[in-house]
Write an enzyme that holds these catalytic residues in place. Structure first.
Site, PDB file in Angstrom:
ATOM      1  N   GLU A  34      -6.865 -14.108  -4.914  1.00 39.68           N
ATOM      2  CA  GLU A  34      -5.584 -13.855  -4.247  1.00 39.68           C
ATOM      3  C   GLU A  34      -4.505 -13.432  -5.233  1.00 39.68           C
ATOM      4  O   GLU A  34      -4.405 -13.980  -6.321  1.00 39.68           O
ATOM      5  CB  GLU A  34      -5.137 -15.120  -3.509  1.00 39.68           C
ATOM      6  CG  GLU A  34      -4.358 -14.826  -2.252  1.00 39.68           C
ATOM      7  CD  GLU A  34      -5.219 -14.088  -1.223  1.00 39.68           C
ATOM      8  OE1 GLU A  34      -4.967 -12.882  -1.018  1.00 39.68           O
ATOM      9  OE2 GLU A  34      -6.129 -14.691  -0.644  1.00 39.68           O
ATOM     10  N   ILE A  36      -4.410 -10.707  -6.772  1.00 36.96           N
ATOM     11  CA  ILE A  36      -5.129 -10.146  -7.917  1.00 36.96           C
ATOM     12  C   ILE A  36      -5.241  -8.631  -7.804  1.00 36.96           C
ATOM     13  O   ILE A  36      -5.307  -7.933  -8.812  1.00 36.96           O
ATOM     14  CB  ILE A  36      -6.550 -10.773  -8.001  1.00 36.96           C
ATOM     15  CG1 ILE A  36      -6.438 -12.242  -8.384  1.00 36.96           C
ATOM     16  CG2 ILE A  36      -7.417 -10.049  -9.014  1.00 36.96           C
ATOM     17  CD1 ILE A  36      -5.791 -12.484  -9.726  1.00 36.96           C
ATOM     18  N   ASP A  37      -5.235  -8.105  -6.578  1.00 38.11           N
ATOM     19  CA  ASP A  37      -5.504  -6.670  -6.435  1.00 38.11           C
ATOM     20  C   ASP A  37      -4.488  -5.826  -7.192  1.00 38.11           C
ATOM     21  O   ASP A  37      -4.845  -4.863  -7.866  1.00 38.11           O
ATOM     22  CB  ASP A  37      -5.598  -6.260  -4.959  1.00 38.11           C
ATOM     23  CG  ASP A  37      -4.354  -6.583  -4.147  1.00 38.11           C
ATOM     24  OD1 ASP A  37      -3.538  -7.407  -4.599  1.00 38.11           O
ATOM     25  OD2 ASP A  37      -4.202  -6.007  -3.054  1.00 38.11           O
ATOM     26  N   SER A  68      -0.240   1.358  22.927  1.00 38.92           N
ATOM     27  CA  SER A  68      -0.920   0.147  22.474  1.00 38.92           C
ATOM     28  C   SER A  68      -0.909  -0.904  23.571  1.00 38.92           C
ATOM     29  O   SER A  68       0.150  -1.244  24.110  1.00 38.92           O
ATOM     30  CB  SER A  68      -0.230  -0.420  21.227  1.00 38.92           C
ATOM     31  OG  SER A  68      -0.771  -1.693  20.911  1.00 38.92           O
ATOM     32  N   SER A 129      -4.005  -6.346  10.016  1.00 36.60           N
ATOM     33  CA  SER A 129      -3.911  -5.502  11.205  1.00 36.60           C
ATOM     34  C   SER A 129      -3.368  -4.116  10.846  1.00 36.60           C
ATOM     35  O   SER A 129      -3.751  -3.124  11.472  1.00 36.60           O
ATOM     36  CB  SER A 129      -3.025  -6.167  12.261  1.00 36.60           C
ATOM     37  OG  SER A 129      -1.742  -6.460  11.736  1.00 36.60           O
ATOM     38  N   SER A 130      -2.507  -4.019   9.835  1.00 32.89           N
ATOM     39  CA  SER A 130      -1.955  -2.708   9.462  1.00 32.89           C
ATOM     40  C   SER A 130      -3.041  -1.825   8.864  1.00 32.89           C
ATOM     41  O   SER A 130      -3.171  -0.647   9.223  1.00 32.89           O
ATOM     42  CB  SER A 130      -0.781  -2.866   8.493  1.00 32.89           C
ATOM     43  OG  SER A 130      -1.185  -3.494   7.294  1.00 32.89           O
ATOM     44  N   ASP A 174      -7.021  -4.347   1.024  1.00 31.75           N
ATOM     45  CA  ASP A 174      -7.097  -4.395   2.484  1.00 31.75           C
ATOM     46  C   ASP A 174      -7.793  -3.156   3.044  1.00 31.75           C
ATOM     47  O   ASP A 174      -8.740  -3.263   3.830  1.00 31.75           O
ATOM     48  CB  ASP A 174      -5.696  -4.518   3.084  1.00 31.75           C
ATOM     49  CG  ASP A 174      -5.041  -5.846   2.760  1.00 31.75           C
ATOM     50  OD1 ASP A 174      -5.706  -6.709   2.165  1.00 31.75           O
ATOM     51  OD2 ASP A 174      -3.855  -6.015   3.099  1.00 31.75           O
ATOM     52  N   TYR A 224       6.539 -11.734  -2.713  1.00 28.55           N
ATOM     53  CA  TYR A 224       5.491 -10.814  -3.171  1.00 28.55           C
ATOM     54  C   TYR A 224       6.065  -9.853  -4.207  1.00 28.55           C
ATOM     55  O   TYR A 224       5.498  -9.671  -5.296  1.00 28.55           O
ATOM     56  CB  TYR A 224       4.930 -10.040  -1.975  1.00 28.55           C
ATOM     57  CG  TYR A 224       3.919  -8.969  -2.327  1.00 28.55           C
ATOM     58  CD1 TYR A 224       2.562  -9.251  -2.354  1.00 28.55           C
ATOM     59  CD2 TYR A 224       4.333  -7.675  -2.620  1.00 28.55           C
ATOM     60  CE1 TYR A 224       1.631  -8.279  -2.673  1.00 28.55           C
ATOM     61  CE2 TYR A 224       3.415  -6.684  -2.943  1.00 28.55           C
ATOM     62  CZ  TYR A 224       2.067  -6.988  -2.962  1.00 28.55           C
ATOM     63  OH  TYR A 224       1.156  -6.011  -3.289  1.00 28.55           O
TER      64      TYR A 224
END
Length: 394
Positions: A34, A36-37, A68, A129-130, A174, A224
């Site tokens: 986590e 880490i990307d 949607s 979800s994105s 993701d 973040y």
């Protein structure tokens, strides 16, 4: 469900079912690795069997119509090819709009499209979800317009859209997981080089359970960005003395040697990045050896590091995880995602899942005042078209 979605499409846009094609892209959960990307290290996510469906049909109109089922109150959103720019009023539809805009560099599109979306990923749960709506749109365009673009390129395109069109400075994990997922496998991904390998995730008597704190992640975005900036500043200091391309190249021994160059906060953040990267590689080895209990212990160490060194957990996530650790059916539990709310990922023995949900949920509510939501999920394939044959198996 596929038949119902087709009926909904026809009720909304008219025409006949035979010309409607269906695409799917999964959500994802990161098992370990986590924050880490963006530090160039290893992550170990897997795709899920829940995700986003897109039903599409070409039209002769000079515009695209989006709808949607998850946001019916917004109705049909109609967009001209002459203006595919980001508009706040378009909300969720900006994600597919961004993909269509970026796709023009591969294949200029002027053909009209009617697209109905439906997602069964829990809202706000941090299960991507994105990225799911981005990849289902990218794969759909690739197939409908017969471009034969490699999936890795669609993954990169989708990340670029999120970074530059949507304005979220995410890493590639993701989109990579959503595009490249494989049934009953996790992916060990080097986020610096995009080298990857599939690891069998054989859970014959246990299952992944996602627990949602249902706490709005109000601090997640700012925290973040702050954590990312701190790590970048620390990296710039360290690279003057160590030959590294990212914090993912740094070892614990090297950090110990050069930690005096860092501020106290930088030292803690980098320590998490370095040790989490090492834990992820150890977790991959544990999976390859079929040692799920060792994997679970590494998940626990990951959460402790995220709590103490990276400081992104918070009361709700800690309460959920600590309740899970005490339960006899838990093999491993940790927070997953950005933190400050969102979800935990748990590996739970099948026979204990009902009592896990009941006991962990009760303790969480008593201590936090929130009611957790639980999702028992299976590992699935990446983004793809749903054909008649696959539809029969769903």
């Amino acid at each position: 469900m596929m038949e119902q979605l087709k009926e909904d499409f026809i009720a909304l846009f008219g025409g006949v079912k035979e010309k409607v094609r269906i695409f799917f892209a999964p959500g994802r959960v990161n098992l370990i690795g986590e924050h880490i990307d963006y530090n160039g290290g290893y992550v170990l996510p897997c795709a899920l069997q829940i995700g986003t469906y897109a039903l599409v049909r070409k039209t002769g109109n000079p515009f695209i119509r989006f709808y949607s089922k998850n946001f019916p109150e917004e109705g049909v959103i109609t967009v001209s090819y002459e203006d595919l720019s980001y508009h706040v009023k378009h909300g969720w539809a900006n994600y597919p709009k961004g993909i269509i805009t970026a796709f023009q560099s591969f294949c200029p599109i002027h053909t009209g499209l009617d697209i109905l979306y439906y997602g069964n990923i829990p809202n706000g749960a941090g299960l991507s979800s994105s990225a799911s709506i981005e990849l289902v749109t990218a794969v759909m365009l690739n197939e409908v317009f017969e471009q034969n673009i490699d999936m890795i390129d669609l993954v990169k395109l989708s990340q670029k859209v999120e970074n530059e069109y949507i304005g979220v400075n995410c890493g590639i994990m993701d989109q990579f997981t959503v595009g490249m997922g494989k049934l009953d496998h996790a992916i060990l991904l080097n986020c610096q080089t995009l080298e990857y390998r599939y690891l069998p995730l054989e859970m014959t008597d246990c299952t992944i359970v996602i627990a949602n704190t249902n706490k709005k992640r109000g601090l997640a975005d700012s925290a973040y960005n702050e954590r990312r900036a701190t790590c970048e500043a620390a990296f710039l200091k360290l690279r003057q003395h160590v030959n590294i391309e990212s914090l993912g190249d740094l070892t614990s021994k090297q950090l110990e040697q050069y930690e005096h160059l860092l501020s106290p906060v930088e030292k803690k953040r980098v320590r998490h990045a370095v040790t989490e990267n090492e834990r992820t590689k150890q977790a991959a080895n544990a999976l390859e050896q079929g040692d799920l209990f060792r994997f679970g212990e590494l998940m626990k160490q990951s959460h402790i590091s995220l709590r103490d060194d990276y400081e992104v957990t918070g009361t709700e996530l800690d309460t959920l995880v600590e309740a899970a650790w005490k339960h006899e059916g838990t093999i491993g539990a940790r927070m997953t995602g950005a933190g400050f709310g969102g979800c935990t990922v748990n590996i739970v023995k099948d026979e204990y899942i009902p009592s896990f949900i009941e006991q962990v949920g009760r303790e969480y509510t008593q201590k936090s005042g929130y009611e957790a939501s639980f999702y028992v999920v299976k590992i699935g394939d990446g983004a793809r078209e749903i054909t008649e044959e696959k539809e029969m198996r769903l």
